[in-house]
Write a protein that holds these residues in place. Sequence first.
Motif, PDB file in Angstrom:
ATOM      1  N   ARG A  83     -54.299  30.685 108.203  1.00  0.00           N
ATOM      2  CA  ARG A  83     -55.205  30.953 109.317  1.00  0.00           C
ATOM      3  C   ARG A  83     -55.387  32.454 109.543  1.00  0.00           C
ATOM      4  N   ALA A  84     -54.308  33.222 109.371  1.00  0.00           N
ATOM      5  CA  ALA A  84     -54.421  34.675 109.509  1.00  0.00           C
ATOM      6  C   ALA A  84     -55.367  35.241 108.456  1.00  0.00           C
ATOM      7  N   ALA A  85     -55.262  34.746 107.225  1.00  0.00           N
ATOM      8  CA  ALA A  85     -56.139  35.225 106.157  1.00  0.00           C
ATOM      9  C   ALA A  85     -57.596  34.877 106.451  1.00  0.00           C
ATOM     10  N   LEU A  86     -57.843  33.666 106.938  1.00  0.00           N
ATOM     11  CA  LEU A  86     -59.212  33.260 107.265  1.00  0.00           C
ATOM     12  C   LEU A  86     -59.811  34.138 108.348  1.00  0.00           C
ATOM     13  N   ARG A  87     -58.983  34.554 109.282  1.00  0.00           N
ATOM     14  CA  ARG A  87     -59.466  35.363 110.409  1.00  0.00           C
ATOM     15  C   ARG A  87     -59.398  36.859 110.138  1.00  0.00           C
ATOM     16  N   GLY A  88     -58.858  37.228 108.991  1.00  0.00           N
ATOM     17  CA  GLY A  88     -58.768  38.638 108.648  1.00  0.00           C
ATOM     18  C   GLY A  88     -57.779  39.419 109.491  1.00  0.00           C
ATOM     19  N   VAL A  89     -56.755  38.747 109.999  1.00  0.00           N
ATOM     20  CA  VAL A  89     -55.728  39.404 110.823  1.00  0.00           C
ATOM     21  C   VAL A  89     -54.639  39.930 109.897  1.00  0.00           C
ATOM     22  N   ARG A  90     -54.439  41.243 109.916  1.00  0.00           N
ATOM     23  CA  ARG A  90     -53.537  41.858 108.949  1.00  0.00           C
ATOM     24  C   ARG A  90     -52.314  42.524 109.581  1.00  0.00           C
ATOM     25  N   ASN A  91     -52.223  42.517 110.904  1.00  0.00           N
ATOM     26  CA  ASN A  91     -51.091  43.185 111.540  1.00  0.00           C
ATOM     27  C   ASN A  91     -50.042  42.179 112.023  1.00  0.00           C
ATOM     28  N   VAL A  92     -49.911  41.058 111.291  1.00  0.00           N
ATOM     29  CA  VAL A  92     -48.937  40.018 111.635  1.00  0.00           C
ATOM     30  C   VAL A  92     -47.966  39.838 110.482  1.00  0.00           C
ATOM     31  N   ARG A  93     -46.699  39.690 110.830  1.00  0.00           N
ATOM     32  CA  ARG A  93     -45.649  39.390 109.854  1.00  0.00           C
ATOM     33  C   ARG A  93     -45.046  38.043 110.227  1.00  0.00           C
ATOM     34  N   TRP A  94     -44.855  37.196 109.236  1.00  0.00           N
ATOM     35  CA  TRP A  94     -44.320  35.856 109.469  1.00  0.00           C
ATOM     36  C   TRP A  94     -42.894  35.787 108.942  1.00  0.00           C
ATOM     37  N   VAL A  95     -41.965  35.323 109.775  1.00  0.00           N
ATOM     38  CA  VAL A  95     -40.541  35.333 109.448  1.00  0.00           C
ATOM     39  C   VAL A  95     -39.969  33.930 109.643  1.00  0.00           C
ATOM     40  N   THR A  96     -39.225  33.464 108.652  1.00  0.00           N
ATOM     41  CA  THR A  96     -38.562  32.174 108.753  1.00  0.00           C
ATOM     42  C   THR A  96     -37.250  32.332 109.516  1.00  0.00           C
ATOM     43  N   GLY A  97     -37.087  31.581 110.585  1.00  0.00           N
ATOM     44  CA  GLY A  97     -35.842  31.656 111.342  1.00  0.00           C
ATOM     45  C   GLY A  97     -35.935  30.926 112.658  1.00  0.00           C
ATOM     46  N   ARG A  98     -34.783  30.710 113.255  1.00  0.00           N
ATOM     47  CA  ARG A  98     -34.685  30.059 114.555  1.00  0.00           C
ATOM     48  C   ARG A  98     -34.453  31.096 115.647  1.00  0.00           C
ATOM     49  N   ALA A  99     -34.743  30.704 116.870  1.00  0.00           N
ATOM     50  CA  ALA A  99     -34.481  31.595 118.002  1.00  0.00           C
ATOM     51  C   ALA A  99     -33.002  31.955 118.078  1.00  0.00           C
ATOM     52  N   GLU A 100     -32.142  31.016 117.684  1.00  0.00           N
ATOM     53  CA  GLU A 100     -30.699  31.270 117.739  1.00  0.00           C
ATOM     54  C   GLU A 100     -30.255  32.308 116.720  1.00  0.00           C
ATOM     55  N   ASP A 101     -31.112  32.632 115.743  1.00  0.00           N
ATOM     56  CA  ASP A 101     -30.795  33.661 114.760  1.00  0.00           C
ATOM     57  C   ASP A 101     -31.026  35.070 115.301  1.00  0.00           C
ATOM     58  N   LEU A 102     -31.743  35.177 116.393  1.00  0.00           N
ATOM     59  CA  LEU A 102     -32.088  36.498 116.923  1.00  0.00           C
ATOM     60  C   LEU A 102     -30.819  37.255 117.322  1.00  0.00           C
ATOM     61  N   PRO A 103     -30.839  38.618 117.171  1.00  0.00           N
ATOM     62  CA  PRO A 103     -31.997  39.478 116.907  1.00  0.00           C
ATOM     63  C   PRO A 103     -32.454  39.538 115.450  1.00  0.00           C
ATOM     64  N   ALA A 104     -31.650  39.093 114.508  1.00  0.00           N
ATOM     65  CA  ALA A 104     -32.072  38.932 113.109  1.00  0.00           C
ATOM     66  C   ALA A 104     -32.658  40.201 112.504  1.00  0.00           C
ATOM     67  N   GLY A 105     -32.276  41.354 113.029  1.00  0.00           N
ATOM     68  CA  GLY A 105     -32.755  42.609 112.468  1.00  0.00           C
ATOM     69  C   GLY A 105     -34.229  42.863 112.654  1.00  0.00           C
ATOM     70  N   LEU A 106     -34.848  42.200 113.630  1.00  0.00           N
ATOM     71  CA  LEU A 106     -36.294  42.329 113.814  1.00  0.00           C
ATOM     72  C   LEU A 106     -36.697  43.520 114.671  1.00  0.00           C
ATOM     73  N   GLY A 107     -35.746  44.152 115.350  1.00  0.00           N
ATOM     74  CA  GLY A 107     -36.081  45.343 116.115  1.00  0.00           C
ATOM     75  C   GLY A 107     -36.377  45.054 117.570  1.00  0.00           C
ATOM     76  N   VAL A 108     -37.138  45.969 118.177  1.00  0.00           N
ATOM     77  CA  VAL A 108     -37.406  45.957 119.617  1.00  0.00           C
ATOM     78  C   VAL A 108     -38.889  45.673 119.849  1.00  0.00           C
ATOM     79  N   PHE A 109     -39.186  44.973 120.939  1.00  0.00           N
ATOM     80  CA  PHE A 109     -40.539  44.500 121.208  1.00  0.00           C
ATOM     81  C   PHE A 109     -40.940  44.769 122.658  1.00  0.00           C
ATOM     82  N   ARG A 110     -42.242  44.834 122.865  1.00  0.00           N
ATOM     83  CA  ARG A 110     -42.760  44.871 124.231  1.00  0.00           C
ATOM     84  C   ARG A 110     -42.667  43.515 124.906  1.00  0.00           C
ATOM     85  N   ALA A 111     -42.782  42.455 124.105  1.00  0.00           N
ATOM     86  CA  ALA A 111     -42.724  41.113 124.681  1.00  0.00           C
ATOM     87  C   ALA A 111     -42.175  40.138 123.657  1.00  0.00           C
TER      88      ALA A 111
END
Length: 281
Positions: A83-111
Amino acid sequence: MPEGWQWDSTLFRGSAAHYTRGRLPYAPGFAGVLADALGLDGRGRLLDVGCGPGTVTLGLARYVAEAVGLDPDEDMLTEARRRAALRGVRNVRWVTGRAEDLPAGLGVFRALVFAQSFHWTERARVAATVPHMLEPGGAFVHVNELKDPPPDPTPLPLPSPPYERIADLVRRRLGPVRRAGRGTLVAGTPDREDLVLERAGFGSCERHVVPAGEVLVREADDIVAWVFSRSDSAPHLFGDGLPEFEREVREVLREAAPDRRFAERPPATEIRIWRNPRGKR
Protein backbone atom coordinates in the motif's frame (compact mmCIF):
# COMPACT_ATOMS: atom_id res chain seq x y z
CA MET A 1 -3.63 -9.14 28.26
CA PRO A 2 -7.19 -10.43 27.84
CA GLU A 3 -7.84 -12.85 30.71
CA GLY A 4 -6.91 -16.45 30.05
CA TRP A 5 -5.16 -15.76 26.74
CA GLN A 6 -1.57 -15.52 25.55
CA TRP A 7 -0.48 -13.97 22.28
CA ASP A 8 0.59 -16.26 19.48
CA SER A 9 1.57 -15.74 15.86
CA THR A 10 -1.68 -17.15 14.45
CA LEU A 11 -3.83 -14.31 15.82
CA PHE A 12 -4.52 -12.70 12.43
CA ARG A 13 -3.20 -15.45 10.16
CA GLY A 14 -4.76 -15.09 6.72
CA SER A 15 -6.49 -11.80 7.57
CA ALA A 16 -4.11 -9.29 6.00
CA ALA A 17 -5.47 -9.63 2.46
CA HIS A 18 -9.00 -8.87 3.73
CA TYR A 19 -8.25 -6.11 6.20
CA THR A 20 -8.30 -2.97 4.09
CA ARG A 21 -11.43 -3.92 2.18
CA GLY A 22 -13.32 -5.37 5.11
CA ARG A 23 -12.75 -2.83 7.88
CA LEU A 24 -14.73 0.38 8.06
CA PRO A 25 -12.52 3.46 7.61
CA TYR A 26 -11.53 5.88 10.31
CA ALA A 27 -13.32 9.22 10.21
CA PRO A 28 -12.25 11.52 7.36
CA GLY A 29 -9.67 13.98 8.56
CA PHE A 30 -8.68 12.01 11.66
CA ALA A 31 -5.00 12.25 10.69
CA GLY A 32 -5.17 16.04 10.37
CA VAL A 33 -6.92 16.37 13.73
CA LEU A 34 -4.26 14.25 15.39
CA ALA A 35 -1.44 16.13 13.66
CA ASP A 36 -2.85 19.46 14.82
CA ALA A 37 -3.30 18.19 18.38
CA LEU A 38 0.31 17.00 18.51
CA GLY A 39 1.77 19.94 16.63
CA LEU A 40 3.29 17.70 13.97
CA ASP A 41 5.10 19.88 11.47
CA GLY A 42 6.91 17.50 9.13
CA ARG A 43 9.76 16.94 11.53
CA GLY A 44 10.34 14.27 14.15
CA ARG A 45 9.38 10.62 14.16
CA LEU A 46 6.20 8.63 14.86
CA LEU A 47 5.79 4.96 15.80
CA ASP A 48 2.57 3.11 14.99
CA VAL A 49 2.46 0.06 17.28
CA GLY A 50 0.43 -2.85 15.93
CA CYS A 51 0.22 -1.09 12.59
CA GLY A 52 -1.46 -3.93 10.68
CA PRO A 53 -1.62 -3.06 6.96
CA GLY A 54 -0.47 0.48 7.67
CA THR A 55 -3.78 2.35 7.63
CA VAL A 56 -2.85 4.84 10.35
CA THR A 57 0.88 4.84 9.59
CA LEU A 58 0.30 5.93 6.01
CA GLY A 59 -2.30 8.49 7.02
CA LEU A 60 0.13 10.19 9.41
CA ALA A 61 3.39 9.82 7.45
CA ARG A 62 3.00 13.16 5.67
CA TYR A 63 3.14 14.98 9.01
CA VAL A 64 6.51 13.62 10.19
CA ALA A 65 10.02 13.13 8.86
CA GLU A 66 9.84 9.38 9.48
CA ALA A 67 7.02 7.04 10.42
CA VAL A 68 7.73 3.54 11.69
CA GLY A 69 5.12 0.78 11.55
CA LEU A 70 5.62 -2.09 14.00
CA ASP A 71 3.66 -5.35 13.78
CA PRO A 72 4.39 -9.02 14.56
CA ASP A 73 2.46 -10.30 11.53
CA GLU A 74 4.66 -10.51 8.42
CA ASP A 75 1.62 -10.73 6.12
CA MET A 76 0.28 -7.47 7.53
CA LEU A 77 3.63 -5.79 6.90
CA THR A 78 3.74 -7.15 3.35
CA GLU A 79 0.34 -5.57 2.74
CA ALA A 80 1.53 -2.33 4.36
CA ARG A 81 4.58 -2.19 2.07
CA ARG A 82 2.36 -2.83 -0.95
CA ARG A 83 0.00 0.00 0.00
CA ALA A 84 2.88 2.38 0.73
CA ALA A 85 4.34 1.69 -2.72
CA LEU A 86 0.98 2.29 -4.40
CA ARG A 87 0.64 5.62 -2.62
CA GLY A 88 4.23 6.64 -3.19
CA VAL A 89 4.94 7.02 0.54
CA ARG A 90 8.68 6.74 1.05
CA ASN A 91 9.30 8.00 4.59
CA VAL A 92 7.95 4.86 6.32
CA ARG A 93 9.95 1.97 7.75
CA TRP A 94 8.24 -1.33 8.54
CA VAL A 95 9.56 -3.40 11.46
CA THR A 96 8.58 -6.89 12.56
CA GLY A 97 8.01 -7.05 16.30
CA ARG A 98 5.63 -6.92 19.23
CA ALA A 99 4.93 -4.03 21.56
CA GLU A 100 6.53 -6.10 24.33
CA ASP A 101 9.81 -6.01 22.37
CA LEU A 102 10.07 -2.24 22.73
CA PRO A 103 12.23 -0.19 22.79
CA ALA A 104 13.88 -2.64 20.33
CA GLY A 105 16.54 -0.09 19.40
CA LEU A 106 14.03 2.03 17.50
CA GLY A 107 15.01 5.33 19.12
CA VAL A 108 12.94 8.28 20.30
CA PHE A 109 9.64 9.54 18.87
CA ARG A 110 7.27 12.46 19.05
CA ALA A 111 4.37 10.04 19.37
CA LEU A 112 3.68 6.36 19.91
CA VAL A 113 0.30 5.52 18.38
CA PHE A 114 -1.82 2.50 19.26
CA ALA A 115 -4.77 2.27 16.88
CA GLN A 116 -7.08 -0.44 18.22
CA SER A 117 -4.02 -2.44 19.22
CA PHE A 118 -3.17 -1.62 22.86
CA HIS A 119 -5.62 -4.19 24.21
CA TRP A 120 -3.63 -7.00 22.55
CA THR A 121 -0.49 -6.12 24.53
CA GLU A 122 0.80 -6.68 28.05
CA ARG A 123 -0.47 -3.21 28.79
CA ALA A 124 1.24 -2.39 32.08
CA ARG A 125 4.62 -3.49 30.73
CA VAL A 126 4.20 -1.56 27.49
CA ALA A 127 2.89 1.58 29.21
CA ALA A 128 5.93 1.62 31.48
CA THR A 129 8.24 1.49 28.45
CA VAL A 130 6.56 4.21 26.40
CA PRO A 131 7.81 7.28 28.34
CA HIS A 132 11.41 6.24 27.73
CA MET A 133 10.78 6.29 23.97
CA LEU A 134 9.14 9.72 23.86
CA GLU A 135 10.95 12.97 23.36
CA PRO A 136 10.09 15.78 25.82
CA GLY A 137 6.56 16.88 25.03
CA GLY A 138 5.89 13.65 23.16
CA ALA A 139 2.69 11.67 23.54
CA PHE A 140 1.08 8.27 23.89
CA VAL A 141 -1.88 8.21 21.47
CA HIS A 142 -4.83 5.82 21.51
CA VAL A 143 -7.05 5.74 18.40
CA ASN A 144 -10.32 3.84 18.43
CA GLU A 145 -13.83 3.75 17.08
CA LEU A 146 -16.13 5.83 19.26
CA LYS A 147 -18.02 3.46 21.54
CA ASP A 148 -21.76 3.82 22.13
CA PRO A 149 -22.40 6.83 19.85
CA PRO A 150 -25.82 8.49 20.02
CA PRO A 151 -28.33 6.76 17.73
CA ASP A 152 -28.97 8.24 14.32
CA PRO A 153 -32.72 8.06 13.50
CA THR A 154 -32.18 8.67 9.78
CA PRO A 155 -33.21 5.55 7.81
CA LEU A 156 -30.49 3.82 5.86
CA PRO A 157 -30.97 3.62 2.08
CA LEU A 158 -30.24 -0.13 2.05
CA PRO A 159 -30.40 -3.00 4.55
CA SER A 160 -27.76 -3.19 7.26
CA PRO A 161 -25.35 -6.13 7.06
CA PRO A 162 -26.73 -9.12 9.03
CA TYR A 163 -23.89 -9.19 11.53
CA GLU A 164 -25.80 -11.10 14.20
CA ARG A 165 -26.64 -13.92 11.81
CA ILE A 166 -23.01 -14.05 10.70
CA ALA A 167 -21.92 -14.19 14.35
CA ASP A 168 -24.26 -17.15 14.84
CA LEU A 169 -22.55 -18.94 11.94
CA VAL A 170 -19.14 -18.29 13.50
CA ARG A 171 -20.28 -19.63 16.88
CA ARG A 172 -21.78 -22.70 15.27
CA ARG A 173 -18.47 -23.45 13.56
CA LEU A 174 -15.99 -22.36 16.25
CA GLY A 175 -17.90 -22.62 19.51
CA PRO A 176 -19.51 -20.10 21.88
CA VAL A 177 -16.29 -18.60 23.25
CA ARG A 178 -14.47 -16.07 21.11
CA ARG A 179 -11.41 -17.54 19.42
CA ALA A 180 -8.08 -15.71 19.38
CA GLY A 181 -5.16 -17.43 17.72
CA ARG A 182 -4.73 -20.84 19.34
CA GLY A 183 -6.64 -19.74 22.43
CA THR A 184 -9.92 -18.11 23.44
CA LEU A 185 -10.99 -14.84 25.03
CA VAL A 186 -13.00 -15.93 28.03
CA ALA A 187 -13.53 -12.42 29.39
CA GLY A 188 -13.30 -10.42 26.18
CA THR A 189 -10.87 -7.61 25.44
CA PRO A 190 -9.96 -5.20 28.26
CA ASP A 191 -10.59 -1.47 28.42
CA ARG A 192 -9.77 1.36 30.88
CA GLU A 193 -6.52 2.38 29.25
CA ASP A 194 -6.68 5.49 31.44
CA LEU A 195 -6.12 3.42 34.59
CA VAL A 196 -3.24 1.49 33.04
CA LEU A 197 -1.54 4.71 31.95
CA GLU A 198 -2.19 6.42 35.28
CA ARG A 199 -0.31 3.63 37.03
CA ALA A 200 2.55 4.17 34.54
CA GLY A 201 2.78 7.83 35.59
CA PHE A 202 0.73 9.51 32.86
CA GLY A 203 -1.69 12.26 33.82
CA SER A 204 -5.09 13.09 32.41
CA CYS A 205 -5.79 12.63 28.72
CA GLU A 206 -6.79 15.05 26.00
CA ARG A 207 -9.75 13.72 24.01
CA HIS A 208 -10.84 14.45 20.44
CA VAL A 209 -13.82 12.99 18.61
CA VAL A 210 -13.67 13.22 14.82
CA PRO A 211 -17.13 13.00 13.20
CA ALA A 212 -17.93 10.00 11.05
CA GLY A 213 -18.08 10.16 7.28
CA GLU A 214 -21.04 9.56 4.99
CA VAL A 215 -23.09 6.38 4.91
CA LEU A 216 -21.22 3.70 2.98
CA VAL A 217 -22.64 1.26 0.45
CA ARG A 218 -21.05 -2.15 1.01
CA GLU A 219 -21.07 -5.14 -1.32
CA ALA A 220 -21.22 -8.78 -0.26
CA ASP A 221 -17.46 -9.11 -0.91
CA ASP A 222 -16.85 -6.26 1.54
CA ILE A 223 -18.78 -8.01 4.29
CA VAL A 224 -17.03 -11.34 3.64
CA ALA A 225 -13.71 -9.48 3.84
CA TRP A 226 -14.82 -7.99 7.18
CA VAL A 227 -15.50 -11.48 8.54
CA PHE A 228 -12.07 -12.76 7.54
CA SER A 229 -10.29 -9.60 8.75
CA ARG A 230 -11.24 -10.37 12.35
CA SER A 231 -9.11 -12.35 14.78
CA ASP A 232 -12.12 -14.36 15.99
CA SER A 233 -13.06 -15.45 12.46
CA ALA A 234 -9.67 -15.46 10.76
CA PRO A 235 -9.54 -17.88 7.81
CA HIS A 236 -7.18 -20.40 9.44
CA LEU A 237 -9.64 -21.07 12.28
CA PHE A 238 -12.04 -22.88 9.93
CA GLY A 239 -9.52 -25.35 8.54
CA ASP A 240 -10.95 -27.52 5.76
CA GLY A 241 -14.41 -26.09 6.48
CA LEU A 242 -13.48 -22.62 5.21
CA PRO A 243 -15.10 -22.89 1.74
CA GLU A 244 -18.36 -24.21 3.21
CA PHE A 245 -18.39 -21.49 5.89
CA GLU A 246 -17.90 -18.79 3.24
CA ARG A 247 -20.78 -20.24 1.21
CA GLU A 248 -22.97 -20.07 4.31
CA VAL A 249 -22.02 -16.43 4.90
CA ARG A 250 -22.80 -15.51 1.30
CA GLU A 251 -26.16 -17.27 1.51
CA VAL A 252 -27.06 -15.25 4.61
CA LEU A 253 -26.08 -12.09 2.76
CA ARG A 254 -28.21 -13.06 -0.23
CA GLU A 255 -31.21 -13.70 2.01
CA ALA A 256 -30.74 -10.33 3.76
CA ALA A 257 -30.40 -8.39 0.49
CA PRO A 258 -31.06 -10.17 -2.83
CA ASP A 259 -28.91 -7.62 -4.68
CA ARG A 260 -26.18 -8.14 -2.03
CA ARG A 261 -25.83 -4.42 -1.33
CA PHE A 262 -25.86 -3.00 2.19
CA ALA A 263 -25.55 0.35 3.92
CA GLU A 264 -23.51 1.18 7.02
CA ARG A 265 -22.81 4.27 9.04
CA PRO A 266 -19.07 4.33 9.75
CA PRO A 267 -18.22 5.19 13.35
CA ALA A 268 -16.75 8.44 14.58
CA THR A 269 -13.09 8.19 15.59
CA GLU A 270 -12.01 8.82 19.16
CA ILE A 271 -8.45 10.05 19.76
CA ARG A 272 -7.03 10.14 23.28
CA ILE A 273 -3.66 11.70 24.00
CA TRP A 274 -1.48 11.37 27.09
CA ARG A 275 1.60 13.59 27.29
CA ASN A 276 5.03 12.28 28.26
CA PRO A 277 5.20 12.27 32.08
CA ARG A 278 9.00 12.46 31.96
CA GLY A 279 9.15 16.14 31.12
CA LYS A 280 8.08 18.96 28.84
CA ARG A 281 9.87 20.83 26.10
